[in-house]
Design an enzyme around this catalytic site. Structure first.
Site, mmCIF file in Angstrom:
data_model
loop_
_atom_site.group_PDB
_atom_site.id
_atom_site.type_symbol
_atom_site.label_atom_id
_atom_site.label_comp_id
_atom_site.label_asym_id
_atom_site.label_seq_id
_atom_site.Cartn_x
_atom_site.Cartn_y
_atom_site.Cartn_z
ATOM 1 N N SER A 177 0.828 -1.196 0.000
ATOM 2 C CA SER A 177 0.000 0.000 0.000
ATOM 3 C C SER A 177 0.873 1.261 0.000
ATOM 4 C CB SER A 177 -0.970 -0.024 1.195
ATOM 5 O OG SER A 177 -1.998 0.918 1.045
ATOM 6 N N GLU A 191 -1.834 -2.891 -8.152
ATOM 7 C CA GLU A 191 -3.069 -3.278 -7.465
ATOM 8 C C GLU A 191 -3.638 -2.052 -6.773
ATOM 9 O OE1 GLU A 191 -3.434 -3.904 -3.806
ATOM 10 O OE2 GLU A 191 -1.498 -2.986 -3.370
ATOM 11 N N HIS A 212 -3.508 -5.669 -1.457
ATOM 12 C CA HIS A 212 -4.667 -5.581 -0.568
ATOM 13 C C HIS A 212 -5.542 -6.824 -0.681
ATOM 14 C CE1 HIS A 212 -3.354 -1.372 -0.742
ATOM 15 N NE2 HIS A 212 -4.016 -1.207 0.397
#
Length: 343
Positions: free
Chosen positions: A115, A242, A312
């Site tokens: 992230s 992602e 994630h």
């Protein structure tokens, strides 16, 4: 790429909070302790909590220099063999001015997170050091009831073994997002559902190249900063991207993806792997956008595998930066063609 040394039972790893300070919050502390216990009991590691890692959300936000101080100290400490991020967030890029890049270059170590941690990974990548786009303490290590076998296997294969990693198969199941990290929920197992596996959404054939990528939203926020690599870094690469739990709308996704296209990135890469959108939100819409943007770029030939288990997603596999990998859209396989760590 410079590869770190592998982990062994009894080694010491450092816990850092380079982004959000959530791990130090009173209501979350139980989960932090659970993640540390897993590192100790599942992997036989010793955990050193860095001095500022658990000082809470406000302190961590207000003191990016202290976050960097923890990272610098962990890099310099010869007893620490790996650095594990507590969780992501949204502004870890603020630590950059305070990072000791000489210590970073001179002490290659396993470094993991995903992230917002994408920005930290590029601090290493731009200095030629391979890191792991992989598990974080509060999510993967602290999973309710027990860690996922798929994640544990990826950790052992990537960090504890110096053999070629090889084929990464899809997970059999996927965890459903949404169970709050309240202490009364600690003994409730998160629901899982069947994973349909990898999907080819563009191009045909086999592509090989070095791995580079991260969280899609961070690619947007890093553009124009010193952290975003020169576009030459994408030459002949396998790009991995992602999206986060924010679930950006398909319209914004299209705008951001088109920006990467206009930078010439899709002209350079050999293939792409795309992480499953969390909980499958916008799953079909994002697929359509990928196809549209690659058609605009004249890259309908570019092999793209979709619905991959990284970022994630829990469980997840580790994506090591800079390593050679292979995408096969005919057989729906993904392989990492190198070892991630050395003896």
């Amino acid at each position: 790429m410079i590869k770190p040394k592998k982990l062994s039972t009894g080694d010491t790893v450092a816990l850092v909070s380079l982004s959000s300070g959530l791990a130090g919050g009173d209501s979350i502390r139980w989960r932090t302790e659970q993640g540390i216990k897993r590192l100790e009991e599942v992997f036989g590691l010793k955990v050193k909590v860095m001095p500022h890692a658990l000082k809470g959300v406000d302190y961590i936000y207000e003191h990016p220099e202290k976050r960097a101080e923890d990272l610098n100290e962990a890099l310099r400490d010869p007893d620490i063999k790996a650095i594990i991020c507590a969780i992501g967030g949204n502004e870890t890029i603020r630590i950059q001015p305070y990072v000791d890049f000489d210590a970073l270059k001179d002490n290659p170590k396993i470094f993991t997170g995903y992230s917002d941690t994408t920005a930290n990974h590029f601090m290493f990548y731009n200095n030629g050091i391979s890191t792991s786009y992989g598990p974080a303490l509060l999510t993967d290590f602290a999973e309710n009831i027990e860690m996922d076998d798929y994640t544990v296997a990826s950790i052992r294969r990537t960090w504890f073994e110096s053999d070629i990693i090889g084929e990464i198969k899809p997970s059999g199941t996927i965890r459903r997002f949404g169970l709050k990290w309240d202490i009364e929920n600690r003994d409730i197992e998160r629901e899982s559902f069947t994973n349909p596996g990898y999907e080819s959404i563009n191009g045909r054939g086999i592509a090989r190249g070095h791995l580079i990528g991260g969280c899609f939203e961070l690619f947007g926020s890093m553009r124009g900063t010193g952290l975003f690599p020169d576009t030459a870094a994408f030459d002949n690469a396998i790009l991995f991207l992602e999206t986060s739990e924010v679930h950006i709308t398909p319209d914004f996704f299209e705008d951001y993806l088109r920006a990467l296209s206009m930078m010439g990135i899709f002209d350079k890469v050999n293939g792409i792997i795309v992480g499953r959108p969390q909980d499958g939100v916008h799953y079909e819409d994002y697929k359509k956008v990928w196809k549209q943007i690659l058609k605009e770029a004249g890259r309908e030939d570019l092999p793209v595998l979709y619905n991959m288990n990284f970022g994630h997603n829990e469980p997840k596999f580790i994506v090591p930066y800079g390593l050679q990998a292979e995408v096969d859209t005919e057989n729906l396989t993904f392989r990492i063609l190198e070892n991630a760590v050395t003896d």
